[in-house]
Design an enzyme around this catalytic site. Structure first.
Site, short mmCIF file in Angstrom:
data_model
loop_
_atom_site.label_atom_id
_atom_site.label_comp_id
_atom_site.label_asym_id
_atom_site.label_seq_id
_atom_site.Cartn_x
_atom_site.Cartn_y
_atom_site.Cartn_z
N ASN A 1 0.55 -1.14 -0.07
CA ASN A 1 -0.05 0.04 -0.05
C ASN A 1 0.94 1.22 -0.06
OD1 ASN A 1 0.56 0.70 2.91
ND2 ASN A 1 -0.39 -1.30 3.13
N ASP B 1 -4.52 -6.47 4.62
CA ASP B 1 -5.75 -7.44 5.23
C ASP B 1 -5.41 -8.86 4.61
OD1 ASP B 1 -7.02 -5.39 6.73
OD2 ASP B 1 -7.94 -4.63 4.83
N LYS C 1 9.25 -16.93 -10.24
CA LYS C 1 8.68 -15.71 -10.79
C LYS C 1 7.40 -16.26 -11.80
CE LYS C 1 9.22 -11.78 -14.06
NZ LYS C 1 10.29 -11.06 -14.60
N PRO D 1 -3.25 -12.15 9.56
CA PRO D 1 -3.89 -11.87 11.07
C PRO D 1 -4.23 -10.45 11.18
CG PRO D 1 -1.19 -12.33 10.92
CD PRO D 1 -1.93 -12.61 9.39
N ASP D 2 -5.08 -10.43 12.36
CA ASP D 2 -5.59 -9.23 12.73
C ASP D 2 -4.97 -8.84 13.71
OD1 ASP D 2 -6.99 -6.95 13.56
OD2 ASP D 2 -8.99 -7.57 12.50
N ILE D 3 -3.94 -8.06 14.10
CA ILE D 3 -2.98 -7.77 15.08
C ILE D 3 -3.66 -6.95 16.07
CG2 ILE D 3 -0.75 -6.74 15.63
CD1 ILE D 3 0.21 -7.40 12.84
N LEU D 4 -4.25 -5.90 15.40
CA LEU D 4 -4.82 -4.96 16.47
C LEU D 4 -6.06 -5.43 17.37
CD1 LEU D 4 -5.31 -2.03 17.53
CD2 LEU D 4 -6.95 -1.71 15.72
#
Length: 398
Positions: A208, A276, A286, A303-306
């Site tokens: 991102n 995400d 490649k 994994p959703d760390i927060l």
């Protein structure tokens, strides 16, 4: 923290000297007194009148000034401060400090002082990267001199790279750290920052546009208040701050493992823009074009760390702060995210392209807590970080 502190500010000769005017203002806002020393070269960029007006003090300029020597000799001047700050510190001043030269007021003060010295270098990128400057920096560090910056960016000369003087708020934070214990002394805080890179094959990845600038600024601000900071960063554009423990990661899973290894902490600030999703089975080779058409990529959740840290129960940090980068309905989506994740605070911002915030130098955030949504004015990312750090300090120590 700077109330009644005495700063001897030496202003060297360089275009960055204009920042010293704002630095004086910031220091005085915090209750510090500033005694300015202006070099001959510094006078080419800022006037004694402007420096004196902002400092509310006489400007010292000449080594052999009979009036100054009668009122306050240069030895006394060099030792009456709590901290000597050189901003900007030119290559010439750094060289004089290493060589022990004392042929003007600034270099004599630096030789005569027994007070701690903090310098903010500013020079052309080629000068900063020159072997002589690198040697001088290493020697000054060995001599106990503290550095803040330089930063990387566009130069007045048109070049780009390291050599820009640190911004005034960064220097203020470094001064606060140099002058002793802050309100977060004894607190251990985790900060995540930057993007994550999720591999598709050995040469491609999903990422991102996060530069890591805001997370880096938050880590720096927390460290300036005395916190022990564990800084876990993805592959960010901006370098990590000084004075923190840096853990570098690439992917969301690596970041998750690093967060687990850093616990327990008193607070966690999750500023990283974690992907995400990732490719379920990244190719070891490649991917090639083929007559069969485009490759099909299957995704799986990262994994959703927060959420995991917010809901971990025993061992949960006393304060968990998440970030929400949104492009529409910012407060609504961020409020829902706070409830969904279970964190204490959410720092929300609008990162739609028109705002220029993603990758830019400014931010406009809304702090969402139990008390509701508190909108902050648009300001530099360092200022946002400083304000957030102060709020964290109040929450942890109040």
């Amino acid at each position: 923290m700077l109330a009644s502190k005495r700063i001897l500010l030496i202003i060297g000769g360089g275009i960055a000297a204009y920042k010293s005017l704002d630095l004086i203002r910031r220091l005085r806002e915090r209750g510090a007194s500033v005694t300015p020393v202006l070099t001959r070269a510094g006078e080419e960029f800022v006037t004694p009148l402007s420096v004196s007006a902002l400092a509310g003090e006489k400007v010292y300029r000449d080594l052999f000034d009979l009036t100054d020597e009668a009122e306050m000799g240069h030895i006394q001047l060099s030792r009456s401060a709590d901290l000597v700050v050189v901003a900007p510190a030119t290559a010439d001043l750094m060289g004089k400090m290493v060589a022990g030269l004392a042929n003007d007021l600034a270099s004599t003060l630096l030789m005569a002082t027994d007070t701690p010295v903090l310098i903010a270098p500013a020079m052309n990128v080629r000068m900063w990267e020159h072997p002589a400057t690198r040697r001088n920096r290493e020697q000054l560090v060995a001599d106990g001199i503290t550095f803040v910056g330089p930063n990387e960016g566009d130069m007045a000369c048109g070049e780009h790279g390291p050599g820009r003087m640190a911004e005034p708020l960064e220097i203020v934070a470094a001064i606060e750290a140099a002058l002793g214990k802050g309100p977060l002394t004894g607190k251990r805080i985790l900060v995540t920052s930057g993007p994550t890179h999720e591999p598709i094959d050995p040469v491609r990845y999903i990422a991102n546009r996060s530069s890591g600038a805001q997370g880096t600024a938050v880590a720096r601000a927390l460290a300036s208040l005395g916190a022990e900071v564990v800084f876990i960063t993805g592959p960010a554009e901006v370098p990590p701050p000084d004075g923190v423990r840096v853990v570098r990661v690439e992917s969301a899973r690596e970041m998750s493992d690093a967060v687990d290894a850093a616990l327990p902490v008193d607070a966690g600030v999750f500023a990283a823009a974690v992907a995400d999703w990732r490719v379920a089975a990244a190719s070891e080779r490649k991917l090639k074009k083929s007559k069969d058409g485009l490759p099909v990529l299957e995704f799986t959740e990262n994994p959703d760390i927060l959420k995991r840290v917010s809901r971990m129960g025993e061992g949960r940090p006393g304060l968990v702060v998440g970030f929400a980068a949104e492009t529409d309905n910012v407060i609504e989506h961020a409020t829902a995210k706070r409830a969904r994740k279970g964190c204490d605070w959410i720092v929300a911002n609008d990162v739609s392209p028109a705002t220029g915030i993603m990758g830019g130098s400014e931010n406009a955030v809304t702090l969402i807590t139990d008390a509701g949504a508190e909108e902050w004015p648009r300001m530099g990312k360092d200022a946002v970080a400083e304000r957030l750090a102060q709020r964290i300090a109040a929450a942890l120590t109040g």
